[in-house]
Write an enzyme that holds these catalytic residues in place. Structure first.
Site, PDB file in Angstrom:
ATOM      1  N   ASP A  95       0.811  -1.218   0.000  1.00 13.15           N
ATOM      2  CA  ASP A  95       0.000   0.000   0.000  1.00 13.15           C
ATOM      3  C   ASP A  95       0.848   1.274   0.000  1.00 13.15           C
ATOM      4  OD1 ASP A  95       0.904  -0.584   2.572  1.00 13.15           O
ATOM      5  OD2 ASP A  95      -1.090  -1.031   3.349  1.00 13.15           O
ATOM      6  N   ASN A 164      -8.304  -2.924  13.696  1.00 14.10           N
ATOM      7  CA  ASN A 164      -9.665  -3.228  13.231  1.00 14.10           C
ATOM      8  C   ASN A 164      -9.686  -4.433  12.291  1.00 14.10           C
ATOM      9  OD1 ASN A 164      -8.488  -2.237  10.947  1.00 14.10           O
ATOM     10  ND2 ASN A 164      -9.873  -0.498  10.674  1.00 14.10           N
ATOM     11  N   HIS A 166      -7.722  -4.804   9.594  1.00 14.96           N
ATOM     12  CA  HIS A 166      -7.354  -4.570   8.187  1.00 14.96           C
ATOM     13  C   HIS A 166      -6.044  -5.284   7.847  1.00 14.96           C
ATOM     14  CE1 HIS A 166      -5.163  -0.536   9.287  1.00 14.96           C
ATOM     15  NE2 HIS A 166      -4.265  -1.471   9.139  1.00 14.96           N
ATOM     16  N   GLU A 171      -9.974  -2.151   4.537  1.00 15.72           N
ATOM     17  CA  GLU A 171     -10.650  -1.789   5.767  1.00 15.72           C
ATOM     18  C   GLU A 171     -11.936  -2.604   5.939  1.00 15.72           C
ATOM     19  OE1 GLU A 171      -9.031  -0.171   7.841  1.00 15.72           O
ATOM     20  OE2 GLU A 171      -8.684   1.931   7.362  1.00 15.72           O
TER      21      GLU A 171
HETATM   22  C1  F6R Z   1       1.148  -1.496   6.133  1.00 20.51           C
HETATM   23  C2  F6R Z   1      -0.072  -2.266   6.216  1.00 20.51           C
HETATM   24  C3  F6R Z   1      -0.937  -2.230   7.408  1.00 20.51           C
HETATM   25  C4  F6R Z   1      -0.181  -2.552   8.690  1.00 20.51           C
HETATM   26  C5  F6R Z   1      -1.128  -2.524   9.902  1.00 20.51           C
HETATM   27  C6  F6R Z   1      -0.406  -2.788  11.201  1.00 20.51           C
HETATM   28  O1  F6R Z   1       1.781  -1.696   4.877  1.00 20.51           O
HETATM   29  O2  F6R Z   1      -0.374  -2.906   5.268  1.00 20.51           O
HETATM   30  O3  F6R Z   1      -1.980  -3.164   7.227  1.00 20.51           O
HETATM   31  O4  F6R Z   1       0.404  -3.812   8.583  1.00 20.51           O
HETATM   32  O5  F6R Z   1      -1.742  -1.275   9.961  1.00 20.51           O
HETATM   33  O6  F6R Z   1       0.463  -1.729  11.436  1.00 20.51           O
HETATM   34  P1  F6R Z   1       1.526  -1.788  12.633  1.00 20.51           P
HETATM   35  O7  F6R Z   1       2.512  -2.827  12.266  1.00 20.51           O
HETATM   36  O8  F6R Z   1       2.132  -0.417  12.642  1.00 20.51           O
HETATM   37  O9  F6R Z   1       0.768  -2.108  13.869  1.00 20.51           O
END
Ligand code: F6R
Length: 269
Positions: A95, A164, A166, A171
């Site tokens: 992303d 959440n 994702h 989302e």
């Molecule tokens: C980032 C991504 C997100 C993160 C998720 C967890 O490329 O795809 O899905 O993996 O938001 O983020 P952290 O590791 O910061 O808790």
């Protein structure tokens, strides 16, 4: 396309059990418990190490965020020690924020450069991240899906998990989005990402993300989770019903998932 809701791990869907599908799916999910973040990071890096050693031309699906930072640190260390070669590897990131240039320090392109790419010998032309500055969002999504398709698909997909549920920036919603798309980030994701920005108003509201189909087509998926604050969502996603309200839950239907968590993230299961 919307997928139906299933409660695979609740044990009350006999047709799945009778068909053998239940056993087929559940025994393939490997769960590793590491004692802490460091141990989780070493194990995660070891799985990527093995992937690249065995298949030097691997296509790696990569994630940003706090969780994989320790894993990238190990990989850089092992590269510097001459144990690992990224020369034939292709990378496809999950992303990128809309509106941020690749050289913006908050962009995921910068994150990847700082944490991995500038330290190892992956070739610039083999690194792929959605272009946050693309003028035409639809064309950018199509371009990215085309890159994924031409690469032959992802051999190993690394994922973190949002509070959440994702994965990438898929989302929670009413259905699983299949292809790369431009998404409005949820309030909880904006709040979680606030820590990386000076002001709340600086946090981008939209992002490009690969879709659930791309993730589900990866040959192997490695999900990382660390810390008490991830314990509830880990339980919900992997021991709860499969639903687009918890996007990571779809991974229960993937044939080769490794869930790698530290003790705290597995503390509720
Ligand atoms: C980032 C991504 C997100 C993160 C998720 C967890 O490329 O795809 O899905 O993996 O938001 O983020 P952290 O590791 O910061 O808790």
């Amino acid at each position: 396309m919307c997928y139906p809701f299933f409660g695979m791990n609740e044990g009350r869907f006999d047709p799945l059990k009778k068909s053998g599908l239940f056993e087929e799916m559940s025994w393939k999910m490997k769960i590793y418990r590491a004692k802490d973040y460091e141990a989780m990071s070493v194990k995660a890096a070891s799985l990527l190490f093995a992937q690249v050693m065995l298949e030097p031309r691997s296509v790696l699906g990569l994630a940003t965020g706090s969780t994989p930072i320790g894993m990238y640190r190990c990989l850089v260390e092992w590269y510097r020690a001459g144990r690992l070669d990224f020369g034939d590897v292709t990378t496809i990131n999950l992303d990128e924020y809309c509106g941020l240039a690749p050289d913006d320090p908050q962009s995921y392109a910068s994150f990847m450069r700082e944490n991995l790419f500038r330290h190892v010998n992956v070739k610039g032309e083999d690194v792929h991240i959605p272009n946050g500055l693309a003028k035409d969002a639809k064309a950018e999504c199509a371009r990215y899906d085309e890159i994924i398709c031409r690469s032959g698909g992802i051999d190993m997909q690394v994922l973190g998990i949002g509070h959440n549920g994702h994965i990438g920036f898929n989302e929670p919603g009413d259905c699983f989005q299949k292809d790369t798309h431009c998404v409005a980030l949820s309030d909880s994701t904006i709040a979680a990402n606030r820590r990386f920005f000076e002001r709340e108003s600086d946090v981008p509201r939209r992002a490009y993300t690969v879709g659930i189909r791309t993730i589900m087509r990866a040959r192997r998926v490695l999900v990382l989770a660390s810390g008490l604050q991830k314990a509830a969502i880990v339980k919900e996603a992997f021991w709860g019903p499969v639903t687009p309200r918890v996007p990571a839950s779809i991974l229960q239907f993937h044939g080769d998932v490794t869930l790698l968590c530290d003790d705290e993230a597995l503390s509720l299961v």
